[in-house]
Design a protein around this motif. Structure first.
Motif, PDB file in Angstrom:
ATOM      1  N   ALA A   1       0.931  -1.023   0.044  1.00 37.82           N
ATOM      2  CA  ALA A   1      -0.099   0.090   0.086  1.00 37.82           C
ATOM      3  C   ALA A   1       0.864   1.092  -0.012  1.00 37.82           C
ATOM      4  O   ALA A   1       1.599   1.667   0.962  1.00 37.82           O
ATOM      5  CB  ALA A   1      -1.012   0.148   1.222  1.00 37.82           C
ATOM      6  N   LYS A   2       1.017   2.139  -1.110  1.00 40.53           N
ATOM      7  CA  LYS A   2       1.639   3.111  -1.244  1.00 40.53           C
ATOM      8  C   LYS A   2       0.720   4.217  -1.597  1.00 40.53           C
ATOM      9  O   LYS A   2       0.807   4.728  -2.987  1.00 40.53           O
ATOM     10  CB  LYS A   2       2.856   2.809  -2.168  1.00 40.53           C
ATOM     11  CG  LYS A   2       3.784   1.800  -1.703  1.00 40.53           C
ATOM     12  CD  LYS A   2       4.693   1.718  -0.528  1.00 40.53           C
ATOM     13  CE  LYS A   2       5.485   0.793  -0.212  1.00 40.53           C
ATOM     14  NZ  LYS A   2       6.109   1.015   1.063  1.00 40.53           N
ATOM     15  N   PRO A   3      -0.067   4.749  -0.708  1.00 41.12           N
ATOM     16  CA  PRO A   3      -0.836   5.854  -1.365  1.00 41.12           C
ATOM     17  C   PRO A   3      -0.115   7.270  -1.370  1.00 41.12           C
ATOM     18  O   PRO A   3       1.120   7.329  -0.487  1.00 41.12           O
ATOM     19  CB  PRO A   3      -1.825   6.320  -0.140  1.00 41.12           C
ATOM     20  CG  PRO A   3      -1.128   5.628   1.093  1.00 41.12           C
ATOM     21  CD  PRO A   3      -0.331   4.511   0.627  1.00 41.12           C
ATOM     22  N   PRO A   4      -0.332   8.184  -2.254  1.00 43.01           N
ATOM     23  CA  PRO A   4       0.312   9.419  -2.629  1.00 43.01           C
ATOM     24  C   PRO A   4       0.197  10.195  -1.116  1.00 43.01           C
ATOM     25  O   PRO A   4      -1.088  10.078  -0.417  1.00 43.01           O
ATOM     26  CB  PRO A   4      -0.479  10.214  -3.721  1.00 43.01           C
ATOM     27  CG  PRO A   4      -0.922   8.879  -4.343  1.00 43.01           C
ATOM     28  CD  PRO A   4      -1.521   7.869  -3.454  1.00 43.01           C
ATOM     29  N   MET A   5       1.171  11.032  -0.912  1.00 42.82           N
ATOM     30  CA  MET A   5       1.118  11.531   0.649  1.00 42.82           C
ATOM     31  C   MET A   5       0.078  12.494   0.700  1.00 42.82           C
ATOM     32  O   MET A   5      -0.681  12.514   1.644  1.00 42.82           O
ATOM     33  CB  MET A   5       2.530  12.409   0.898  1.00 42.82           C
ATOM     34  CG  MET A   5       2.482  12.831   2.029  1.00 42.82           C
ATOM     35  SD  MET A   5       4.246  13.849   2.459  1.00 42.82           S
ATOM     36  CE  MET A   5       3.800  14.544   3.988  1.00 42.82           C
ATOM     37  N   ASP A   6      -0.485  13.183  -0.433  1.00 42.03           N
ATOM     38  CA  ASP A   6      -1.542  14.095  -0.162  1.00 42.03           C
ATOM     39  C   ASP A   6      -2.616  13.408   0.035  1.00 42.03           C
ATOM     40  O   ASP A   6      -3.501  14.101   0.648  1.00 42.03           O
ATOM     41  CB  ASP A   6      -1.752  15.206  -1.213  1.00 42.03           C
ATOM     42  CG  ASP A   6      -1.586  14.378  -2.764  1.00 42.03           C
ATOM     43  OD1 ASP A   6      -1.290  13.267  -2.847  1.00 42.03           O
ATOM     44  OD2 ASP A   6      -1.411  15.149  -3.793  1.00 42.03           O
ATOM     45  N   VAL A   7      -2.889  12.405  -0.706  1.00 42.41           N
ATOM     46  CA  VAL A   7      -4.158  11.502  -0.316  1.00 42.41           C
ATOM     47  C   VAL A   7      -4.273  10.970   0.924  1.00 42.41           C
ATOM     48  O   VAL A   7      -5.227  10.987   1.652  1.00 42.41           O
ATOM     49  CB  VAL A   7      -4.211  10.296  -1.687  1.00 42.41           C
ATOM     50  CG1 VAL A   7      -5.399   9.358  -1.107  1.00 42.41           C
ATOM     51  CG2 VAL A   7      -4.113  10.789  -3.008  1.00 42.41           C
ATOM     52  N   LEU A   8      -3.305  10.445   1.527  1.00 41.56           N
ATOM     53  CA  LEU A   8      -3.148  10.068   2.757  1.00 41.56           C
ATOM     54  C   LEU A   8      -3.488  11.094   3.966  1.00 41.56           C
ATOM     55  O   LEU A   8      -4.229  11.076   4.832  1.00 41.56           O
ATOM     56  CB  LEU A   8      -1.757   9.407   3.247  1.00 41.56           C
ATOM     57  CG  LEU A   8      -1.475   8.830   4.580  1.00 41.56           C
ATOM     58  CD1 LEU A   8      -2.286   7.704   4.736  1.00 41.56           C
ATOM     59  CD2 LEU A   8      -0.102   8.384   4.759  1.00 41.56           C
ATOM     60  N   LEU A   9      -2.862  12.252   3.752  1.00 41.71           N
ATOM     61  CA  LEU A   9      -3.141  13.366   4.497  1.00 41.71           C
ATOM     62  C   LEU A   9      -4.369  13.720   4.790  1.00 41.71           C
ATOM     63  O   LEU A   9      -4.931  14.297   5.832  1.00 41.71           O
ATOM     64  CB  LEU A   9      -2.312  14.618   4.191  1.00 41.71           C
ATOM     65  CG  LEU A   9      -0.735  14.664   4.016  1.00 41.71           C
ATOM     66  CD1 LEU A   9      -0.055  15.877   3.558  1.00 41.71           C
ATOM     67  CD2 LEU A   9      -0.154  14.678   5.513  1.00 41.71           C
ATOM     68  N   SER A  10      -5.161  13.463   3.624  1.00 44.02           N
ATOM     69  CA  SER A  10      -6.678  13.600   3.756  1.00 44.02           C
ATOM     70  C   SER A  10      -7.538  12.794   4.668  1.00 44.02           C
ATOM     71  O   SER A  10      -8.721  13.219   5.210  1.00 44.02           O
ATOM     72  CB  SER A  10      -7.581  13.592   2.149  1.00 44.02           C
ATOM     73  OG  SER A  10      -6.917  14.368   1.296  1.00 44.02           O
ATOM     74  N   VAL A  11      -6.980  11.686   5.372  1.00 43.76           N
ATOM     75  CA  VAL A  11      -7.725  10.745   5.999  1.00 43.76           C
ATOM     76  C   VAL A  11      -7.006  10.705   7.369  1.00 43.76           C
ATOM     77  O   VAL A  11      -7.499   9.778   8.128  1.00 43.76           O
ATOM     78  CB  VAL A  11      -7.635   9.594   5.457  1.00 43.76           C
ATOM     79  CG1 VAL A  11      -8.824   9.546   3.954  1.00 43.76           C
ATOM     80  CG2 VAL A  11      -6.496   8.823   5.030  1.00 43.76           C
TER      81      VAL A  11
END
Length: 616
Positions: A367-377
């Protein structure tokens, strides 16, 4: 019936208020009352009590439930039959096909304790992919139009151009697109705003020491913070019983671990990046709910803005990880946890041991989500609050020919098991412990004045402890653990006033006086007269709430005196609940009240500011 009870309670309380004596009276001493177990009258032995386990409140509103489960309360009710079927998640259901999914073979996944045997081939009620509202982009070199009022040194907005204005400083900054001139190794970026409209103040550590001794179950550190140059804020000042706010950062090692797991190149971590948000307060703490554009760095966002370890995982987080999971088996497990069929295991999963962001990313390595996507959650990193343990009005020291103002706090280090082995600390208490150990290490190396800081702000100076502290009238202070710290400032203030002699008493609950009695010998010349220590792990093994009942005469005298006050400070679970029940017993015994009447009595005392409980 309720009106009759209120009338009886009012009459009883009125009859309990002592009249002005004709001759000088002597306040009850801090000894056992007539009901003490040390009197000659035999008492029936009490059954052995089980020690209360630590408890963490994870939800207290419908919003919390939706954030945790990804469903509204009504959706959850509609799916729940109320017979604990979600706890029977190991049972197969007829008519449903299942498949065996290989589990990730790593220590991080095993530490999650997920008891997954088979997964349905068809999943329903899967949580939707959450909306992304944070975006990381390359800083733009120029942008037409004038920016809105800045959230930080370099904050970009979307407002229309002011026709009457020429090139402003903000426009010049936009062209340069440089980070604000602020050392974010000791304080957060100015846009974080935990104390709007004021910025966080990096208070220099004047001194620190450990209050507990080797063998204590928890370590507690004392800090002297230099606030000589703290800026004026609407004529507000530090108060006895007040609490400062601290913007504690995530540990650098934790931040680097998350950046490594997200495959963020090292050369990018500290480079300026344009953060664009479409809604919400984040990355501020108490800023306005609006869209933002500002320049920061990836490291600063993870260090100061997002909580990486305090909250259990949510379905939106798991859904994002599933969306960017490259391994099909890991994706199936994450989707199962986000589904209705996996609700039971999800509930068991998130109410188990604390799970950090780096732990769950390590458990699902593909699981390697983009950092900005991860920051949203991720959850926002909130400030922590710590009560002053001294009288801030009288605390000054002379150093280098200059008078320095000092405030003092005590911090107990909270630890939980870490999946890599050993334990990890909480964000706030762990930060304080690291600073204390660094300070001592620098001193041991011969550095006389180590340059270490605590990013703080004048936080809660109107909290119940500070508001209800008065300089006259009898006062009983009941605390356990680090909850006793603010009472040290109360006693210091009181003992300076000759009119307050014999008017303050302290009941301090601890485990073992040999290792964790905080501030022993630091309460003033009359410490033995004003303070009684109750040990739960040594001697008779009693709790502070039991001593409250033993001191019934003293409690009743204080609460029914003019300006009399009873303060309680400490953990709400165990001590707080126990002391409240003990006070009810005192009112029942001394006021001849029924249980409900005694409870109402203390509720009324709380309303008028005579009974103050500051618990967490």
């Amino acid at each position: 019936m309720s009106a009759v009870a209120d009338e009886l309670l009012a009459a009883s309380a009125a009859n309990s208020v002592p009249e002005e004596p004709l001759v000088a009276s002597i306040a009850p001493s801090l000894t056992y009352s007539e009901d003490s177990e040390d009197q000659d009258e035999p008492r029936a032995p009490e059954p052995a009590r089980k020690r209360r386990a630590s408890t963490r409140l994870i939800a207290q509103s419908a919003t919390d439930i939706q954030r945790i489960t990804g469903e509204s309360t009504q959706q959850l009710i509609n799916r729940c039959c109320g017979v604990n079927c979600c706890m029977n998640f190991q049972k197969r259901k007829a008519g449903i096909d299942y498949e065996h999914v290989p589990l990730p073979d790593n220590d991080a996944f095993r530490s999650l304790g997920l008891r997954i045997k088979e997964i349905p081939t068809v999943l329903t009620a899967i949580a939707e992919l959450p909306e992304q509202f944070t975006f990381l982009e390359k800083p733009r070199q120029h942008r037409s139009g004038t920016a809105s009022p800045a959230d930080s040194g370099i904050s970009l907005g979307n407002n229309a151009t002011n026709e009457n204005s020429g090139p402003t400083l903000l426009e010049q900054s936009m062209r340069k697109l440089e980070l604000e001139d602020l050392d974010t190794s000791i304080q957060p970026p100015s846009f974080v705003q935990p104390h709007p409209p004021y910025h966080v103040y990096p208070a220099k550590i004047h001194n620190t020491r450990e209050l507990t001794r080797l063998g204590a179950e928890k370590r507690t550190f004392h800090f002297d913070l230099d606030v000589t140059d703290y800026p004026d804020e609407d004529l507000l000042d530090f108060k006895v019983g007040g609490a400062i706010g601290v913007s504690a950062p995530n540990d650098n090692a934790v931040v680097d671990d998350v950046l490594d797991l997200l495959l963020i190149p090292r050369f990018l971590r500290d480079k300026p990046v344009l953060l664009r948000t479409t809604k919400g307060r984040w990355p501020t703490v108490w800023g306005e709910d609006k869209a933002r554009e500002l320049v920061t760095t990836r490291r600063d966002l993870l260090t100061w803005c997002s909580d990486l370890q305090s909250y259990p995982p949510t379905k939106p987080l798991l859904r994002v990880l599933a969306e960017y999971c490259h391994d099909p088996n890991e994706k199936k497990i994450l989707m199962f946890l986000c589904s209705g069929e996996g609700q039971g295991i999800f509930c068991d999963f998130r109410t188990g041991p604390h799970i950090s962001i780096s732990q769950i990313l390590s458990a699902f390595p593909s699981a390697k989500p983009p950092m900005d996507v991860l920051l949203s959650v991720l959850q926002p990193l909130m400030p922590r609050f710590y009560s002053l343990s001294n009288d801030p009005h009288e605390s000054y020291e002379i150093r280098d020919g200059k008078q320095h103002r000092i405030i003092e706090i005590a911090v107990t280090v909270h630890e939980t098991a870490d999946w890599r082995g050993g334990s990890r600390t909480g964000i706030g208490s762990g930060f304080f412990q690291r600073q204390a150990l660094k300070f001592r290490d620098l001193q041991d190396r011969g550095e006389k004045a180590p340059q270490l800081f605590i990013p703080m702000f004048r936080g809660l100076m109107a909290n119940p402890l500070a508001k209800q502290f008065v300089t006259d009238g009898p006062m009983l202070l009941i605390g356990a653990g680090v909850g006793i710290a603010p009472f040290r400032g109360f006693v210091q203030r009181r003992l300076k006033n000759a009119n307050c002699a014999n008017k303050v008493w302290v009941l301090q609950g601890i485990r073992d006086s040999l290792v964790d009695e905080l501030y022993s010998g630091e309460w003033g010349v009359h410490e033995d007269e004003v303070k009684r220590v109750i040990q739960s792990r040594r001697g008779e093994g009693r709790y502070v709430q039991e001593e409250v009942v033993n001191q019934a005469d003293l409690v009743w005298f204080i609460i029914n005196s003019v300006d009399g006050r009873v303060f309680v400070c400490g953990s709400s679970k165990g001590m707080g609940e126990g002391v409240e029940e003990a006070l009810i017993k005192v009112a029942m015994a001394k006021g001849n009240l029924e249980h409900d009447e005694a409870k109402k009595f203390w509720e009324l005392k709380k309303e008028v500011g005579q009974y103050i409980a500051e618990t967490w």
